[in-house]
Write a protein that holds these residues in place. Structure first.
Motif, mmCIF file in Angstrom:
data_model
loop_
_atom_site.group_PDB
_atom_site.id
_atom_site.type_symbol
_atom_site.label_atom_id
_atom_site.label_comp_id
_atom_site.label_asym_id
_atom_site.label_seq_id
_atom_site.Cartn_x
_atom_site.Cartn_y
_atom_site.Cartn_z
ATOM 1 N N GLN A 123 -15.683 3.547 0.740
ATOM 2 C CA GLN A 123 -15.175 4.367 -0.234
ATOM 3 C C GLN A 123 -13.978 3.879 -0.700
ATOM 4 O O GLN A 123 -12.642 4.365 -0.512
ATOM 5 N N PRO A 124 -13.908 2.609 -1.400
ATOM 6 C CA PRO A 124 -12.393 1.861 -1.834
ATOM 7 C C PRO A 124 -11.733 2.866 -2.732
ATOM 8 O O PRO A 124 -12.105 3.623 -3.475
ATOM 9 N N ILE A 125 -10.424 2.878 -2.374
ATOM 10 C CA ILE A 125 -9.577 3.827 -3.126
ATOM 11 C C ILE A 125 -8.176 2.798 -3.454
ATOM 12 O O ILE A 125 -7.849 1.755 -2.914
ATOM 13 N N ALA A 126 -7.634 2.911 -4.778
ATOM 14 C CA ALA A 126 -6.437 2.502 -5.177
ATOM 15 C C ALA A 126 -5.229 3.681 -5.303
ATOM 16 O O ALA A 126 -5.665 4.853 -5.344
ATOM 17 N N THR A 127 -4.091 3.018 -5.679
ATOM 18 C CA THR A 127 -2.966 4.050 -5.772
ATOM 19 C C THR A 127 -2.311 3.909 -7.189
ATOM 20 O O THR A 127 -2.807 2.883 -7.919
ATOM 21 N N ALA A 128 -1.642 4.674 -7.335
ATOM 22 C CA ALA A 128 -1.072 4.600 -8.856
ATOM 23 C C ALA A 128 -0.035 3.268 -8.815
ATOM 24 O O ALA A 128 0.128 2.840 -9.994
ATOM 25 N N SER A 156 0.845 -1.192 -0.124
ATOM 26 C CA SER A 156 -0.092 -0.015 0.187
ATOM 27 C C SER A 156 0.929 1.122 0.019
ATOM 28 O O SER A 156 1.897 1.169 0.716
ATOM 29 N N SER A 157 0.298 2.431 -0.500
ATOM 30 C CA SER A 157 0.949 3.571 -0.701
ATOM 31 C C SER A 157 0.054 4.870 -0.363
ATOM 32 O O SER A 157 -0.849 4.670 -0.864
ATOM 33 N N LYS A 158 0.506 5.568 0.407
ATOM 34 C CA LYS A 158 -0.270 6.807 0.917
ATOM 35 C C LYS A 158 -0.205 7.902 -0.115
ATOM 36 O O LYS A 158 -1.148 8.854 -0.192
ATOM 37 N N SER A 159 0.751 7.566 -1.110
ATOM 38 C CA SER A 159 0.575 8.886 -2.335
ATOM 39 C C SER A 159 0.139 8.221 -3.362
ATOM 40 O O SER A 159 -0.033 7.153 -3.637
ATOM 41 N N SER A 160 -0.066 9.319 -4.350
ATOM 42 C CA SER A 160 -0.675 9.276 -5.597
ATOM 43 C C SER A 160 -2.238 8.089 -5.304
ATOM 44 O O SER A 160 -2.408 7.374 -6.262
ATOM 45 N N VAL A 161 -2.870 8.624 -4.324
ATOM 46 C CA VAL A 161 -4.254 7.810 -4.265
ATOM 47 C C VAL A 161 -5.291 8.645 -5.074
ATOM 48 O O VAL A 161 -5.393 9.499 -5.307
ATOM 49 N N GLU A 162 -5.928 7.578 -5.901
ATOM 50 C CA GLU A 162 -6.963 7.957 -6.668
ATOM 51 C C GLU A 162 -8.249 7.197 -6.651
ATOM 52 O O GLU A 162 -8.267 6.055 -6.502
ATOM 53 N N LYS A 163 -9.484 8.110 -6.615
ATOM 54 C CA LYS A 163 -10.742 7.588 -6.196
ATOM 55 C C LYS A 163 -11.373 6.991 -7.550
ATOM 56 O O LYS A 163 -11.122 7.733 -8.385
ATOM 57 N N VAL A 164 -11.945 5.650 -7.500
ATOM 58 C CA VAL A 164 -12.507 5.148 -8.492
ATOM 59 C C VAL A 164 -13.619 5.141 -8.391
ATOM 60 O O VAL A 164 -14.678 4.750 -9.530
ATOM 61 N N ASN A 165 -14.469 5.551 -7.432
ATOM 62 C CA ASN A 165 -15.724 5.413 -7.280
ATOM 63 C C ASN A 165 -16.705 4.074 -7.290
ATOM 64 O O ASN A 165 -17.517 4.150 -8.208
ATOM 65 N N PRO A 166 -15.990 3.137 -6.994
ATOM 66 C CA PRO A 166 -16.738 1.893 -7.103
ATOM 67 C C PRO A 166 -18.009 1.681 -6.206
ATOM 68 O O PRO A 166 -17.926 2.527 -5.421
ATOM 69 N N ALA A 167 -18.701 0.656 -6.315
ATOM 70 C CA ALA A 167 -19.594 0.402 -5.217
ATOM 71 C C ALA A 167 -18.966 0.035 -3.923
ATOM 72 O O ALA A 167 -17.703 -0.700 -3.883
ATOM 73 N N PRO A 168 -19.484 0.227 -2.803
ATOM 74 C CA PRO A 168 -19.077 -0.166 -1.171
ATOM 75 C C PRO A 168 -18.799 -1.674 -1.391
ATOM 76 O O PRO A 168 -19.717 -2.446 -2.012
#
Length: 343
Positions: free
Chosen positions: A294-299, A24-36
């Motif tokens: 609110q799932p999020i992923a990183t670069a 996991s990385s705290k930088s470059s986080v991007e929200k993709v707005n998927p379902a919960p």
């Protein structure tokens, strides 16, 4: 986190089952707005190029012209295994000329698996004589049953535990000493010079910080043996996939393995791409998120495969430090007693 610590120990000791990591990385986080992600069975697939969530049906359509689909998993995570089943079903509806390849069975057990698929053996025989993984019923039963009912060949692609353990303890040179009757159970040659994968693997096991009283030279030798054991699995699986495709021209392969074997097109993927550079290969990589609503992923996550799929984190195994340490000591003690029977 105990899961990561156990994975580190497992890799260092060259266990039967492979390991997967969640970086996991705290930088470059991007929200993709998927379902919960509302349960442990929940998953959300995201196209890494567009950052857009896709359904299983959309995913199957996008994979229509792909030769080999790698579905990386977190072993025993219900979300991983539900995605595997649903995608296998969707791809079969699209084109029934499929092959299912599984890390979870080893080459020496192919005959047992074939007899189960043919209706000659019952499930208890498959589990006992086929040496199915301990969580087979909860993780892989539904997948294998779908393949059996629809006449999809299932490939026991992995290297046997004894071969992996021997390479981990004695190095890659012991492969030449495997008994003649076992010669086809594992790959016969390993390419130990894939710099990207070797660096990733060695960095991971070094991060465990466990030297076990070894000198730096001894540590380096031990780490290279452990890497060779990992590569034996990767190369054996890649060869198994290629052999199955040669026997069934035009078939699409769906391969299931721990994410470490396929993330970033390293491991098994890299070996297969080297063997057959014209194959079209796509990787699905799992990501455990911190916020289920609110799932999020990183670069960095998006670089792991053409698709990622978001999952809830697994429950903590221990909160009590003493119980955690006792569990680790028990695991180490068990694995240290395992030997290599090949001189």
């Amino acid at each position: 986190m105990l899961i990561k610590l156990i994975i580190s120990i497992t890799l260092v000791l060259s266990l039967t089952n492979c390991s997967s990591t969640e970086q996991s990385s705290k930088s470059s986080v991007e929200k993709v707005n998927p379902a919960p992600l509302t349960s442990m069975y929940s998953f959300q697939v995201v196209n890494s190029a567009s950052k857009v969530p896709v359904s299983v049906q959309q995913l199957a359509a996008e994979l229509q012209d792909t030769d080999v689909v790698f579905i990386g998993e977190f072993h025993s995570h219900q979300g991983s295994h539900l995605l595997q089943l649903q995608l296998l079903e969707a791809l079969f509806k699209q084109n029934p000329n499929l092959i299912l390849s599984m890390e979870q069975f080893t080459r020496d057990k192919q005959q047992v698996l074939d007899k189960y698929l043919a209706g000659e053996y019952g499930e208890s025989t498959l589990i006992e004589e086929g040496e199915a993984w301990p969580h087979y019923k909860g993780s892989y039963r539904a997948i294998v049953e779908f393949a059996r009912e629809h006449n999809i060949p299932v490939i026991a692609s992995n290297s046997p535990a004894m071969h992996v353990r021997c390479v981990g303890k004695k190095g890659a040179e012991i492969i030449a000493r495997f008994p003649t009757e076992q010669a086809d159970w594992s790959a016969k040659e390993l390419d130990l010079e894939n710099a990207s994968y070797k660096d990733k693997f060695l960095s991971f096991i070094q991060s465990s910080g466990r030297s076990h009283g070894q000198t730096p030279e001894q540590q380096q030798e031990s780490q290279m043996k452990t890497y060779a054991a990992q590569l034996l699995r990767d190369t054996t699986m890649a060869e198994s996939i290629a052999s199955a495709m040669a026997k069934r021209p035009g078939a699409k392969v769906v391969h299931l393995n721990g994410a470490f074997h396929s993330d970033s097109h390293l491991g098994t993927v890299a070996v297969l791409e080297t063997m057959h550079p014209t194959l079209t290969i796509k990787v699905l990589s799992p990501v455990m998120v911190e916020d289920n609503m609110q799932p999020i992923a990183t670069a960095a996550h998006y670089k792991q495969g053409e698709y990622i799929y978001l999952l809830r984190e697994m429950p903590e195994r221990f909160y009590d430090k003493d119980k955690r340490n006792a569990s680790i000591r028990k695991l180490i003690a068990k694995r240290m007693t395992e030997t290599c029977d090949i001189p």
